[in-house]
Structure formats: C-alpha cells, structure tokens
Design an enzyme around this catalytic site. Structure first.
Site, PDB file in Angstrom:
ATOM      1  N   GLU A   1      -4.235  -0.533   4.052  1.00  0.00           N
ATOM      2  CA  GLU A   1      -3.608  -1.770   3.588  1.00  0.00           C
ATOM      3  C   GLU A   1      -2.302  -1.578   2.832  1.00  0.00           C
ATOM      4  OE1 GLU A   1      -7.075  -4.739   2.587  1.00  0.00           O
ATOM      5  OE2 GLU A   1      -7.786  -2.692   2.513  1.00  0.00           O
TER       6      GLU A   1
ATOM      7  N   LYS B   1      -7.824   8.797  -0.430  1.00  0.00           N
ATOM      8  CA  LYS B   1      -7.512   7.429  -0.864  1.00  0.00           C
ATOM      9  C   LYS B   1      -7.326   6.588   0.393  1.00  0.00           C
ATOM     10  CE  LYS B   1      -4.951   8.706  -5.069  1.00  0.00           C
ATOM     11  NZ  LYS B   1      -3.593   8.707  -5.691  1.00  0.00           N
TER      12      LYS B   1
ATOM     13  N   GLY C   1     -10.032  -0.748  14.992  1.00  0.00           N
ATOM     14  CA  GLY C   1      -8.736  -0.410  15.559  1.00  0.00           C
ATOM     15  C   GLY C   1      -8.019   0.639  14.729  1.00  0.00           C
TER      16      GLY C   1
HETATM   17 MO1  MOS Z   1      -9.608  -5.694   4.632  1.00  0.00          MO
HETATM   18  S1  MOS Z   1      -8.444  -7.379   4.401  1.00  0.00           S
HETATM   19  O1  MOS Z   1      -9.939  -5.359   2.994  1.00  0.00           O
HETATM   20  O2  MOS Z   1     -10.970  -6.350   5.450  1.00  0.00           O
END
Ligand code: MOS
Length: 756
Positions: free
Chosen positions: A723, A719, A467
């Site tokens: 997340e 980079k 996604g």
């Molecule tokens: Mo992601 S939580 O590093 O799959």
C-alpha cells in the site's frame, strides 16, 4: 541510522517470476465465478431506486411469469433466514434484505434466480416496487446528515503538549482545509458469488481477501456451524480492500441455492458493484502547523471528517499515521464521523494513509514555501528521534535516506524553487515531493508444509493472492528454508480446508504468511537434521546439528559432506513428512489462533505496538507539466524510494510499488465517484466515466527499494509493501502542480477547471 544491505543467498530476496503466471495468462487459472457446476442456476440482483425510505409493495407477478424464473427472494419471504453481515470494523451495515428499510441507493432489495443469466436479468427488470420515499442526505453539508466525534474504539486520537498555545505563539502558521473525493476500487473482476449445497454442507466460491472470515461471517448470518461451510477463492482478479469483508450478497445466494436445491451463481454488474460492496468515502481535513521561521515544528493539529452510512461507524482515522510523522512537542488529532444515506464504506488501498497524508504533506510543502526552505530540508529538520506521540523507538526509520536517494535519482538539485519558474515551451514544469508511510502489520496465521519422498515440497495455507504475488512469496519462503528451487515447491492457497491465514490486507500478508510457512519449514529441517545426527550410522552420525543445513536439494554438513534430501528424508519416513505450524506475532495473545479459526483477523499493528513503533517509509517525487493555455496536466515521470525491510520478491514488490504510484496518479488527477445531490446516487457508476490512468497517462515510473534490515519489526524483518506506494502521491502531485502554476489546489482530484 545506517541501512545495511540485504544480499540474497537463496530464493529469499531474489527476483522471481510468478509461479501462477502461466496459469493466469493461459486462462487455466480458475477464478471463483469460473467454477463449472452441474445444473447451476443464475441470480440477478434487484437494487433500490431510492436512497432513503421504505419498500411499500413489490410487484413480482410479471417477473414470476417469465419462463425459466425459478425463485424471487425478498425480505418478505426470506427476511427471517439471515442476519446482516457483521462489519469487521464495527457498526452495522446497510445492505440487507432483512426488512423493508432502504438505507441507500442501490441497496439489494430482491434476488431473482432463473435458468439463465439473461432470464434472471430480464425478470429483474420486470419487478416494480412502490416506495415510501424520504429525501436523502448524500454527503457533507447535506441537510439531515448526522455528525459526531468518533467514539473510542479501534483507532486512537492523540493529545500531546499544548497545541493552542503553540499556535498562538508561532512565528509561522499553516492553517488550511483539504478534501478528498469518493472513490471506488473497480477491480477488473466483478463481485461474484457461487453457492452449492450438498447434504447440509455449503460450498462458496467467491473472490475473497479472507476466506475464514467470510466463512465465519456467513455461518453466523444464516445460522449454521462454520464447519458446514467451505469457502474457495483460488484466484482473485483484483480486490484492493473491496473483497476484505463479507457483504450481504453471499448469504442471499446461499439461501437461494438452498431454496431451489441447485447451485446458484451470481455475477453482479459493474454498476451494482458501486453500491453492494464497499468504497472509499470522501474526507475533509483541517490541518494546522505551527513552526519557527526556520521550520522547526511546534504543533501539528489534524482534524478529519469522514462520511459513512447511517448505521455504521466505519472510519479510517489516518491521523494515527500523521501524528507520528514529524517531531513536534504538541500534537492533537480528532476524527468526526458523518452519517449520510449511503452504503457503508470500507478498505481501499492504504485506507487511512491515502486521504490523511495528503493534507499533512501538502501543508509541509506550504510551510517550506512560506519560509523559503527546501521541502526535503524541512523534513530533515523535523525528523524525530522517537515516535513523537508515544515516545517509543521506531523499529527502523529511513525516511531521510529515502528522500536522499529518490531526490538524487530525480535530479531535484536542479529545481528552481520559485513557482512558475521552470517551463518547457508551452508547458509549465513543476517538481514536487512528499513522504510516504505505512504501518508494518502482521497477523496470526497457521501453515502446513509437506516434503515428499522425491524432495519436492507442498505448502498449504488458506492465504490469498489478490494479484500481489502471494503464491510466489509462499514458494520462495519454503524454497529458501528447505534448500529447494522455487520450482520444486507447490503452493495451495485460498480454501478453508487449509490452515487459516489472516486477511490479505493492511500490507500484512507477506509478513504474516512468511513467518508461519517459515516455522513449519524450520520444524521439518530440524527433524531431518536431528534424524541424521542422532542415528548410529551415516556420514552425519554424531555431527553437531548446528553445522548442518538444507541446501540445493541436499543435506549439507561440515566440510561440504552432503547427501540427497530424498535420502535424508528416508530416515524419518518412507512417505511424506509434514509439519503444521502456527505463528502468533509479538503483541497478540495466545487465543489469536482460535479467533482466526472462527473468522476474526487478529493483527499486530505497527502503530499500536507496545515495544516499538513499526512503519515502512518512503519518499515520492513527481514531475508535472501543465499546459499554459489549456491547463492540461501530464505526469511525465515519478520516482519513489522505499525502505520496507526484507524484500521477499523484488520483482512482485516492484509491481506493487509501481502499481501504487500509478494508482496515486489516478487518485490525484482523475478518480472521483460523482454523487447526484438530490437522489444521493452514484452517477458515473461504470468504467467508462470513472476515470483511471491508462497507458498514455503513465510515462516513466522509477522505483528504488532501499536495503533495510530490521530485526525488531519481526524475525524475518518484513514490512508491508502493498500500500505504501500510493500514500505520498496525492500530495507529491498537488505540490508539483503548485510549483508549476503557483496555484494550491487542496481538493482532489485536481482538474483542468481548478487551474483555469
Ligand atoms: Mo487493503 S485496502 O488493506 O485490503
């Protein structure tokens, strides 16, 4: 440090719509459980009603007698046929049918296979089980949990300087405890597995963040060669870490399909997804800061506690990040693993950083408030020249620039630092901020790129688009390198018949696949240029190859002389031209590719490199409004600024940052899996009572992507961005709630009842 600008000259860095967008919104994208298979049977899982003990006896007759039931698998009839799946992070796992032991509530204990989903579900409901039940220990402080200090392994602890002496002599000490809750990913797509055997060859359709890993794992479990298994995962309806490792269900569906000699399809229920897959376990933290009255840090101590299952040592150990955030002559970290009667946790967006940066960034805010210093200024005073625990240089670090840009966009200068000082009618207004950081990771990976006679390209790589926009990133890199339009690049992902890509996790996938695809493209372009310059005729004969390049579908030489790419290709082949390339990033050994082929994911991690410490940084700001009477908490705006190296596609990158920030809002204020303390059972195991932000919760989200060129992180300067957007949100919101109300809430999620 300067922060030079990234100016796109081609597809790389140009905002590009998803090449798979149309397929997705029109329903043409085929998700793994959509696979139409002739004569398929349907599986339904039976899961344990107790959290600890043993199965004494199954009563299967009533289920077996239902018309349309084909098979019922339990440990008694297939227990010898499969080993438990290996966790990627060490330790055993709990969810297995190998014997009668119950490790946790909701463990798979039987699989019913029938002619329809409805019959399978009905039959599953008719199975009765006698248990020898023991009293379970669900979480921290429950009698019977076993805690130990994390053993040396994948993660590191730090012990630099003398933390105790620094704490003893400090002018100011912050010494607090913090807690984060249990959380589940709840991707829209459920956990599914479809298996079909053909002549000893098994095909698995399953949403996966690592198809080669799933193949290798299931091969080991059921005792076949990896080459006998093909895993296909073309589209994934959300994963966030939950589809990264193999879980027990796959082997059992594979065995079911072999037993009845028909394809078998499993779509686990939403509730089952809470216990048959992984999740983010609850954490506790003791955070101590020692500082001068000017806020210069003298010590940082961070001790964490993490819940895991009985047999697994899974832990996230986010103090690898908190230890190197700020300059401090003494740093000490420690992690305790607490075994309870629970399913084994696993990756969930920024697995280490999300829970561990919360206490550090709250404590920094507490320190700033204590000494009357602006929280941004406090961070500036403690900005390290080098990695504070290893002494290595940062590949690049623009944390303060992120703070400066984000605070300006936010209007931070207008903040009155006094808690409860800013109000708008019945609403108390709070402004808070926090740092975000995430290691820049990159894995070993291979790719194949083909150029067709018509000048169109095809990229083949077993990468995963969870996604995030990986299809589009792959097309952008190939188009950029080969001088094509993105629309002239076809991309094939998610299939173990393609060259292996490492797992789509750790915010590593864009860096990982871009370098492998880029290498294959470079090889193609070198061959094309060499052929043009070493031939005896043609406009480029004898030209300096360094003066030639592929651009806009043409081979372009000195003085602007050019020819169609399709003509240039003819010198090499009447058909297609193909290149296979492998990329082994700095820090990994040559055998990394062989490991990858066998299903291991060798990854070079930004916090464990020997040459530099490589992190992406960001600064996050939020406004919260807390109602004076009801204590309802709203978040009208959030601003995040991030310095994450080369941004391959600003459009999908924006979505990632924004999505991370919205998730952070949910994590700080809404999300929590509630656990029944007697039954050790997840209570809100559905999407109605598991709260996540909806449109009405999210107002203005501002994302600033700071230009950053980093030649040391990897050749393309990429980079990860997947997340970091969530990382600072917990603390930024908690800090803003303090500013609004004067109340420090150190346990997430922050709820009305914490403020009443
Ligand atoms: Mo992601 S939580 O590093 O799959």
């Amino acid at each position: 440090m300067s922060c030079p600008e990234q100016i796109p000259t081609g597809p790389l860095g140009t905002a590009t719509r998803r090449i798979d967008g149309r397929a997705k919104v029109t329903g043409h994208a085929r998700y793994p459980s959509d696979e139409p298979l002739h004569n398929a049977a349907y599986a339904h899982l039976v899961t344990s009603r107790i959290a600890r003990g043993h199965i004494a006896r199954f009563h299967l007759e009533e289920a077996r007698n239902l018309a349309g039931v084909l098979d019922i698998l339990t440990f008694e009839n297939v227990g010898q046929q499969a080993k438990p799946p290996k966790m990627m992070t060490g330790g055993g796992t709990t969810t297995t049918l190998q014997d009668n032991r119950i490790w946790h509530d909701g463990q798979i204990i039987a699989v019913v296979v029938a002619n329809s989903f409805e019959i399978a579900r009905e039959a599953a409901g008719r199975i009765r089980v006698d248990y020898d039940e023991e009293s379970p220990s669900p979480t921290f402080d429950s009698p019977g949990v076993e805690a130990h200090i994390r053993e040396a392994g994948e993660h590191k602890d730090y012990d630099v300087g003398d933390v105790d002496a620094a704490l003893a002599r400090a002018e100011v000490v912050v010494d607090e405890w913090y807690e984060t809750p249990t959380q589940h990913h709840n991707a829209i797509e459920l956990f599914t597995t479809t298996c079909a055997w053909d002549n000893g060859q098994l095909t698995i359709w399953e949403p996966s963040q690592f198809v080669y890993g799933l193949r290798g794992n299931v091969a080991q479990q059921i005792g076949v060669a990896p080459e006998q298994i093909r895993v296909i995962s073309k589209f994934i309806g959300g994963a966030f870490g939950s589809k990264g490792g193999a879980t027990a269900r796959t082997a059992w569906i594979a065995i079911a399909a072999r037993r009845i000699n028909r394809p078998v399809k499993l779509v686990a229920t939403r509730g089952q997804g809470f216990t048959i897959a992984t999740y983010r376990a609850e954490t506790r933290h003791h955070l101590q800061l020692a500082a001068t009255k000017d806020g210069i840090l003298d010590a940082v101590r961070h001790e964490g506690w993490e819940v895991t299952s009985r047999p697994s040592n899974y832990n996230v150990s986010g103090n690898e990040t908190t230890a190197r955030m700020y300059a401090s002559p003494s740093v000490k970290t420690k992690v305790n693993v607490v075994h309870a009667d629970r399913n084994t946790p696993g990756f969930m967006r920024a697995p280490p950083e999300t829970p561990y940066m919360f206490p550090l960034e709250c404590a920094m805010d507490e320190l700033a408030h204590r000494i009357g210093c602006d929280p941004i200024e406090l961070r500036r005073r403690n900005e390290p020249e080098r990695d504070p625990v290893t002494g290595l240089p940062f590949s690049s670090r623009h944390l303060m620039r992120c703070f400066d840009e984000a605070s300006e966009r936010f209007g931070w200068a207008k903040r009155d630092a006094k808690p409860r000082s800013m109000a708008d009618g019945d609403w108390l207004v709070g402004w808070g901020c926090a740092s975000a950081a995430y290691p820049a990771n990159i894995a070993a990976t291979a790719a194949r790129v083909m150029l067709r006679p018509n000048g169109q390209a095809r990229v083949e790589i077993a990468a995963h688009d969870i996604g995030t926009g990986a299809y589009t990133v792959a097309a952008i890199i190939a188009a950029d390198k080969l001088g094509l339009d993105v629309g002239d690049v076809q991309v094939d992902l998610g299939d173990t018949r393609l060259p292996p890509a490492s797992l789509a996790a750790g915010s590593s996938h864009t860096a990982t696949i871009s370098h492998a695809i880029g290498k294959a493209c470079d090889e193609l372009s070198e061959r094309i240029i060499r052929a043009a310059t070493t031939t005896n005729s043609g406009m480029f004969a004898g030209a300096d190859p360094r003066a030639l390049r592929l651009q806009q579908g043409r081979l372009v030489g000195p003085g602007g002389a050019s020819e169609q790419l399709s003509d240039a290709l003819k010198r090499l082949s009447p058909g297609a031209l193909e290149a296979y390339a492998e990329n082994i990033p700095t820090g990994l050994k040559p055998e990394a590719l062989a490991q990858l082929y066998s299903g291991q994911p060798p990854m070079s991690r930004g916090h464990s490199r020997q040459d530099v410490t490589a992190y992406a940084f960001g600064a996050q700001f939020v406004e919260v409004r807390v109602h004076r009477r009801t204590c309802e908490i709203r978040v009208p705006r959030m601003v995040g600024a991030f310095a994450c190296g080369t941004i391959v596609n600003p459009l999908t990158a924006y979505s990632q940052f924004m999505g991370g920030m919205i998730w952070g809002l949910g994590a700080a204020l809404e999300e929590k899996t509630e656990i029944d303390p007697v039954a050790a059972r997840y209570v809100n195991n559905n999407i109605a009572e598991y709260l996540i932000p909806v449109n009405a919760d999210v107002c203005k989200v501002d994302v600033l992507m700071l230009p950053e060129i980093d030649d040391d992180v990897n050749p393309l300067g990429i980079k990860g961005i997947g997340e970091i957007g969530i990382v600072g949100m917990n603390a930024a919101i908690a800090n803003a709630v303090f500013h609004a109300t004067g109340r420090r809430v150190r346990r997430l999620p922050i709820r009305i009842e914490d403020l009443l």
